[in-house]
Design an enzyme around this catalytic site. Structure first.
Site, PDB file in Angstrom:
ATOM      1  N   TYR A 180     -13.718  13.773  42.913  1.00  0.00           N
ATOM      2  CA  TYR A 180     -15.185  13.827  42.960  1.00  0.00           C
ATOM      3  C   TYR A 180     -15.692  12.390  43.163  1.00  0.00           C
ATOM      4  CZ  TYR A 180     -19.915  15.024  41.520  1.00  0.00           C
ATOM      5  OH  TYR A 180     -21.274  15.208  41.502  1.00  0.00           O
ATOM      6  N   ASN A 182     -17.483  10.236  41.806  1.00  0.00           N
ATOM      7  CA  ASN A 182     -17.576   9.196  40.756  1.00  0.00           C
ATOM      8  C   ASN A 182     -16.210   8.777  40.224  1.00  0.00           C
ATOM      9  OD1 ASN A 182     -16.914  11.418  39.194  1.00  0.00           O
ATOM     10  ND2 ASN A 182     -18.538  11.123  37.696  1.00  0.00           N
ATOM     11  N   LYS A 183     -15.125   9.338  40.758  1.00  0.00           N
ATOM     12  CA  LYS A 183     -13.785   8.962  40.268  1.00  0.00           C
ATOM     13  C   LYS A 183     -13.312   7.664  40.946  1.00  0.00           C
ATOM     14  CE  LYS A 183     -13.623  13.261  38.483  1.00  0.00           C
ATOM     15  NZ  LYS A 183     -13.568  13.687  37.102  1.00  0.00           N
ATOM     16  N   GLN A 184     -12.120   7.216  40.581  1.00  0.00           N
ATOM     17  CA  GLN A 184     -11.606   5.936  41.104  1.00  0.00           C
ATOM     18  C   GLN A 184     -11.470   5.956  42.620  1.00  0.00           C
ATOM     19  OE1 GLN A 184     -10.543   7.404  38.326  1.00  0.00           O
ATOM     20  NE2 GLN A 184     -10.121   5.866  36.746  1.00  0.00           N
TER      21      GLN A 184
END
Ligand SMILES: *Cc1c(COP(=O)(O)O)cnc(C)c1O
Length: 372
Positions: A180, A182-184
């Protein structure tokens, strides 16, 4: 003019545009060569034999539960302090999530509390590595061996994190990562199941594609499957992101370090996140803990929002969501440390691209909002 910041933001550069465009030009938008190529480099990065790309982290967790053989009547031990998907996947297969309280420093499962939750029905421990920090795996592995439980890792927030030098995602029967935005790293929506087990891999590959058989013979469906495939644009995007992941992780460390420094002067009001000895933290979010939680925390969030800073509580405790309360009878007070964390934490804007000046500005706004 006050500045304004998002809470999170992906890094998308010309390599990503080019990779996605190439797929669009090729005309092969699903079931092409990008997905296996992405899986191969991803498995290598994490250090597992196999990786199966899926349409989301949640889909991956569902498949991991099925592959582990979790079924109605079974219990799975997990944490109440997480994103809801890590408990919902247990419900998807008709099993019961049994929550165990957390370590108040790291917000991860407290291994000392697990054994007391084991019953005859317990089949697995679903470990979540929260906020980019590994859970304390050594005692968890010991308990799992003692009671013959499987370990499944929800590593959706912790790509690149290491526990005593060893990559998260390599400790259990399978592990799941998520992409998603907002992940790394991101693929838009997307996820990955990683494993060293040929059986789990084959099953995941079949289940994500409507339960087709091993030979992938045309429309031969041998089990109840799903459409959890990742499309080719997303896979190409993921491959481009993975190439820059080491740099992204390094940049996240830097932003976290700037926050640490800037927040030192606010130690009367809050505590910054703690990284346990031996852990490499990959910083999904930067979550501070306020000395005064509850209504004071919620007022602070409003003041920060007025100043262009979208701070958010992370996470509400899962057992207190209405349908968990209704189904399992949970009440406030059931998991005190998780609830205390839910009441007093605050995630600050955190993404690659924030400068030292941005961090000083955000912390300055936080200071003023705390004091008035
Ligand atoms: C992001 C996340 C997931 C998966 O999320 P998707 O949006 O389905 O990719 C699962 N567990 C945790 C703890 C997460 O943070």
């Amino acid at each position: 003019m006050p500045r304004s910041y998002p809470l999170a933001r992906p890094v998308i550069g010309s390599a990503e545009f080019k990779a996605v465009q190439q797929v669009l030009h090729s005309g092969v938008l699903s079931l092409g060569r990008e997905t296996p190529a992405f899986e191969a480099v991803f498995a290598k990065f994490v250090g597992t034999k196999y990786a199966a790309a899926v349409s989301s982290g949640t889909a991956g967790l569902h498949l991991a539960m099925i592959a582990a053989g979790i079924a109605p009547g079974d219990e799975v031990i997990t944490t109440p302090f997480s994103f809801i998907a890590s408990a919902n996947c247990i419900l998807y297969v008709g099993a019961k999530p049994v929550f165990v309280d957390i370590d108040p420093q790291t917000y991860n499962l407290d291994p000392a509390k697990i054994a007391a939750a084991v019953t005859k029905k317990t089949r697995a421990i679903l470990v979540v590595h929260i906020f980019g920090q590994p859970a304390d795996m050594q005692p968890i592995i010991k308990i799992a061996r003692q009671y013959k439980l499987k370990i499944i890792e929800d590593a959706c927030e912790s790509l690149g994190a290491r526990y005593r030098g060893r990559s998260v995602g390599t400790f259990g029967e399978s592990a799941v990562f998520a992409f998603y935005p907002n992940k790394q790293m991101t693929t838009g929506e997307g996820g990955m199941v990683v494993t060293d087990s040929r059986r789990v891999y084959d099953l995941a590959v079949s289940l994500r594609n409507q339960g087709r058989d091993q030979s992938r013979a045309w429309l031969n469906h041998v089990r109840l499957g799903y459409n959890y495939r990742l499309d080719e644009m997303s896979a190409a995007l993921g491959r481009a992101q993975l190439r820059r992941l080491p740099a992204l992780l390094k940049a996240r460390q830097q932003v976290a370090a700037w926050y640490h420094t800037a927040l030192a002067s606010l130690s009367d009001y809050l505590t910054p996140p703690v990284t346990a000895a031996g852990n490499t933290h990959t910083w999904f979010l930067y979550v501070v803990r306020l000395r005064r939680g509850g209504a004071a925390r919620d007022r602070l969030i409003k003041r920060l929002a007025q100043r262009g800073i979208p701070a958010k509580p992370y996470f509400p405790s899962i057992h207190l969501f209405s349908f968990y309360r209704q189904q399992f009878g949970y009440r406030p007070g059931a998991f005190l440390r998780s609830e205390a964390a839910s009441n007093s934490t605050l995630a600050l804007p955190f993404y690659v691209g924030l400068t030292r000046r941005d961090i000083r500005y955000i912390v300055g706004q936080l200071r003023q909002s705390l004091k008035f």
